[in-house]
Design an enzyme around this catalytic site. Structure first.
Site, PDB file in Angstrom:
ATOM      1  N   CYS A   1       1.309   0.361 -16.799  1.00  0.00           N
ATOM      2  CA  CYS A   1       0.823   0.927 -15.539  1.00  0.00           C
ATOM      3  C   CYS A   1      -0.265   1.984 -15.762  1.00  0.00           C
ATOM      4  O   CYS A   1      -1.170   2.112 -14.940  1.00  0.00           O
ATOM      5  CB  CYS A   1       1.970   1.475 -14.710  1.00  0.00           C
ATOM      6  SG  CYS A   1       3.006   2.674 -15.560  1.00  0.00           S
TER       7      CYS A   1
ATOM      8  N   HIS B   1       6.327   5.628 -13.660  1.00  0.00           N
ATOM      9  CA  HIS B   1       5.324   4.668 -13.210  1.00  0.00           C
ATOM     10  C   HIS B   1       4.102   5.446 -12.746  1.00  0.00           C
ATOM     11  O   HIS B   1       4.220   6.440 -12.019  1.00  0.00           O
ATOM     12  CB  HIS B   1       5.884   3.819 -12.062  1.00  0.00           C
ATOM     13  CG  HIS B   1       4.901   2.846 -11.509  1.00  0.00           C
ATOM     14  ND1 HIS B   1       4.416   1.784 -12.251  1.00  0.00           N
ATOM     15  CD2 HIS B   1       4.295   2.779 -10.301  1.00  0.00           C
ATOM     16  CE1 HIS B   1       3.562   1.100 -11.499  1.00  0.00           C
ATOM     17  NE2 HIS B   1       3.466   1.683 -10.330  1.00  0.00           N
TER      18      HIS B   1
END
Length: 193
Positions: A28, A127
């Protein structure tokens, strides 16, 4: 994807969606960086090289995990290589103190507990994703989304992240904006003479 207008079937101009990368593995941070710059500038190899520049440990490098998750130091270094800086937004401040005109992009980090079936581990999984203004519109470029989502009001969008203790908001600004601290709107009552 390019963000150039295209002609629709009936001859109308339609705006295509911004460049967006979909989540693969734990990359990510890589997707976030590429969405910030709206191209595939960075590769996994580039970020791995940054990790090894930061720490020569090949096994259990503290800046990346086995599945590709990269820490904030890698993002900071990658941005510096493009003459940008990452500013952590202090959640004690009001979001309206951000000078939106001088922010290139926003980066959000969301942490959560790792859960496997019924077992919840207190190790955090994080994330990264970016929100960027392209033209007149802001877009959520989260790699977990199928496609970019337009953000109608950036401050309203950021508000839940600003109060969640498991989230952090970062501002991507040019090096000049960082030096001048012009990413923040000075409160007149605290400004120096």
């Amino acid at each position: 994807m390019a963000d150039n207008p295209q002609a629709g079937n009936n001859g109308q101009q339609i705006e295509s969606l911004p460049y967006h990368e979909r989540q693969r593995q734990g990359l990510c941070a890589l997707h976030t960086l590429n969405c910030i710059f709206q191209d595939g500038t960075f590769t996994k190899k580039d970020l791995d090289t940054i990790c090894y520049d930061l720490s020569d440990k090949k096994w259990f490098n503290p800046h990346k995990s086995y599945n590709g998750y990269y820490d904030v130091n890698v993002i900071i270094t990658a941005l510096r290589r493009k003459s940008y800086s990452l500013i952590w937004f202090d959640r004690r401040k009001d979001l309206s103190s951000i000078n939106l005109n001088n922010v290139y992009s926003f980066v959000i980090n969301v942490s959560s507990n790792f859960q496997f079936c019924w077992l919840v581990l207190k190790a955090y999984c994080s994330h990264w994703f970016s929100i960027r203004q392209i033209g007149d519109n802001y877009y959520n470029l989260d790699s977990k989304l199928r496609r970019p989502q337009q953000v109608r009001n950036i401050l309203n969008f950021l508000k839940p992240y600003s109060i969640d203790p498991n989230c952090h908001i970062f501002l991507v600004v040019s090096e000049d904006v960082e030096k001048e601290k012009s990413w923040v709107i000075e409160d007149e009552s605290t400004a120096s003479d």
